[in-house]
Structure formats: C-alpha cells, structure tokens
Motif scaffolding. Sequence first.
Motif: not given
Length: 460
Positions: A160-168, A172-176, A421-430
Amino acid sequence: MLGKLTGFDDTIVAVATAPGLGAIAVMRLSGDKAFDITNQLFPAKNLLLQASHTLHFGSIVADSHIIDEVVVSLYKGPRSYTGEDVIEISCHGSPYIQQQIIDATTRLGARLAKPGEFTQRAFLNGKLDLTQAESVADLIASNSAASHQTAMQQMRGGFSKELHTLRDQLITFSALIELELDFSQEDVEFADRTRLYELVSSSTATIRHLIDSFRMGNVIKNGVNTAIVGKPNAGKSTLLNTLLNENRAIVSDIAGTTRDTIEEVLNIDGILFRLIDTAGIRESNDTIESIGVQKTMEKIKEAGVVVYLFDVNEISPAELQQQVDLFKADKINYLLVGNKTDIAGETAIRSKFVDFPEILLISAKNHGHIEELKQTLVNKVISGDINTEDTIITNARHHSALEEVLKSLYDVKGGMDNGLPGDLLALDIRRALHFLGEITGEVTNEDRLDYIFSKFCIGK
C-alpha cells in the motif's frame, strides 16, 4: 464513518473460530448495539460502564437459563478491528453452546454476518485499505512460511505504501497539468515536464518490478503443480515415495502398476509442490491403462513443472532427444531426471548422455541426489532466494490492475516524447490513477466489494 454511508449500520454476529468441537470458541459481535445486546445476556456486571480493551468473566444467561461460563472481551470503536464497537465472547467449544449464544444475540437484534463482513467493515471504516483487507484472507489461508510472511508484509501495508506514494505524486502532477488548461491562452506550464518524465520513468520501473513479482507470488500462494512422468517402470512411484519419505504409491516391477494419478503436497523451502505421480506413458491395449495414459497427458499440459523421469539403463540418447523436442514444441517447463544410476554408475551414464549436460542423475531407490533434485525444483520455479520482506504480488486482481497502470504510464511517456498537449497527458495520468485506486480501494463500487469479501470465511 464510511460504514454509515453504505448501509452497514446494524450489528452483526458470527462464530470467529473454526467449526466443530474444540476447547474454546469465540463469538464476535460488531456494531452500535454490540454492547447493549451482550449486556442483556451478561448479568455479572454492566458492560456499558467498563473500559475498552478489558476482559470480564461471567455467565451468558438467556431466558433465565445459564448457557455457559464465558470470558467477554470489550473493544470500543474506533479502537477495534472493524472501527465499530466490538465484543468477543469466548465460550466452551461445544457447537450446541455456540449456536445457543448466536441464537440469543439474534433474538436481541443482531443479524448473522456475511462472509468477510467484519473485514469489509474494517475497510469501509478506514482501518485497512483494500490490499490490506485482502491480505487478511491470504494470511488465514497461508500454508507455508513463505505465504505467511508475504501475507504479513502486505497486511502491514508494504504494498500500500508504494502505491500511495506513487498515486500522491501523480495526483500532484495531474492537478498542475489541469491547472495549465485554465491558463491555456497564457501558454504557461505549471508542471515541470522534466520532473514528470523522471517520475513516470521511475514509476514504470517500479510497476514493472511488481508485475514481474506475480510469477513468484503465485507460486508462493498457490504452489506448483508438478507432474512426474515417464515410461512404465522408470521409478516414478518410487521417486514419489522417496520425496514424501513414506510409502504413498504402490511400487512394483510390473510395468503399468500405476493406473491413475496420485497427488500429494511437498513443502520445499516454503514452496508447495503438488506432486502428481502419473501412469507410465506407453501404448497399451489395456483399456484402464490407456485411460491412465490419457490422464497423464492432461496433467502434463496443466503442470507448472514436468519432471521427466527415465531409466538411464533403458533409454537411448536419440529417444530422449525426441521427448525433449516434444516438450519444447509444447512449451513445457520440464526437468530431465535420470534414474537408477546405481546400476551403471554415473561416469558411464554421463558419457552416454554427453549431449544432455542438464540431466540430473538420481537413484530414487537409494535416495541418491534427492536433496539436489529438491533444490533444482525450487530453482526451476523461482529465481534466487525468496525475500518475503520485498513486495510480492500474489493477487490476480492486483496484477491485472497493475498491467493497466503500466499501459497508462507508457502512454504518458510516449505523449511527452511526442509533445502532446497537457489535456491529453492528463487523461492518461487520470487513467493510471484510476487503476491504482482500484487496487487500494480508493476507487471501487459496492458490487466489487461484495465479490471480494464473499471469498472470506464467515467471522472474519
């Protein structure tokens, strides 16, 4: 609490110990009325006034009839396994007494718990995430030191710790990146693409490592089907008996003695090998023996490892090569084991099979090189030593979701390489975030939870 939002607002009860006769049995109640219900059955003292995490001796009394003398354990929420008020009643292990206590609690308003419902409530109340909850079932089912340690490591939250760290970090990048979309006309970048690229690269390596660990995890959790095959009278049943150190299979000089498959489990260094002694492979006019040979062929296809046992004094190198070619054509994971080396001697045998340096020579009858065979079997199914302190994936659901995470990360990386562009990157990150959340339970639905916890035992 999450439990209140999903309808888990009643009080449940179940026997938490294994069914049948025993010295002690434990009844477990969880929910808002756990203390009130038990208090009505336990006249020795007012449990509502007692401190949490205390034990109390007295009798369970229903309808003025003493059912049993018991010890009652109190756990007030949220400091309990489920996060709710929990009471455990330890009584004598008579199934009759257990049922009388269960009936008494249900008459006062408790209902029988569904399989895994206590752990499901622990998850819904934030006491465990979904990977930790699933590891509870794995811990109960563990049948070797390796499977026990792997389940304990996951229950302590290593995975869980590994996944939570990666997810957090991805959140952050998705929000930015999504913030950039609000300022698209200003052509600004809030998310450092270099750091994002480094994160995706390191995350890809981490996820790839976890996915690769599933092969070992599956071996640790479920064991390995190991078929012992070969011609009649090659010594298959003798080898099975030697490995098990008991006379499990009938041994005879008469070819075709073994007509059906015999299955036993052998624990070698924490790995469970499900040994299958099969009928000898040969053409036969005997109907029963022919059916046995057919079953042997089926077991070969199902096996994780095939031990091809042959009499070194009878088979020729050309005949052995034909068998090897068949295994390779069918992509069988095989091990060549030459038996009855006590007759001709190992030096002469090595000269005879000089083109097969991988052959392991044994004498099943005299226990010659049996320990070497065991170690070779372990090496055949795992690479290196098992380090159960590492995160090892044992759950097929986790493996499937990680595959989807990996695909999404590759898409993010490819998108940055191609200047998307960022909108397409955001889709894959989500998308990556979605599947990470499915593993830990941050993204789920009630049907999926019901399916996962339905595989637990009742009372856990």
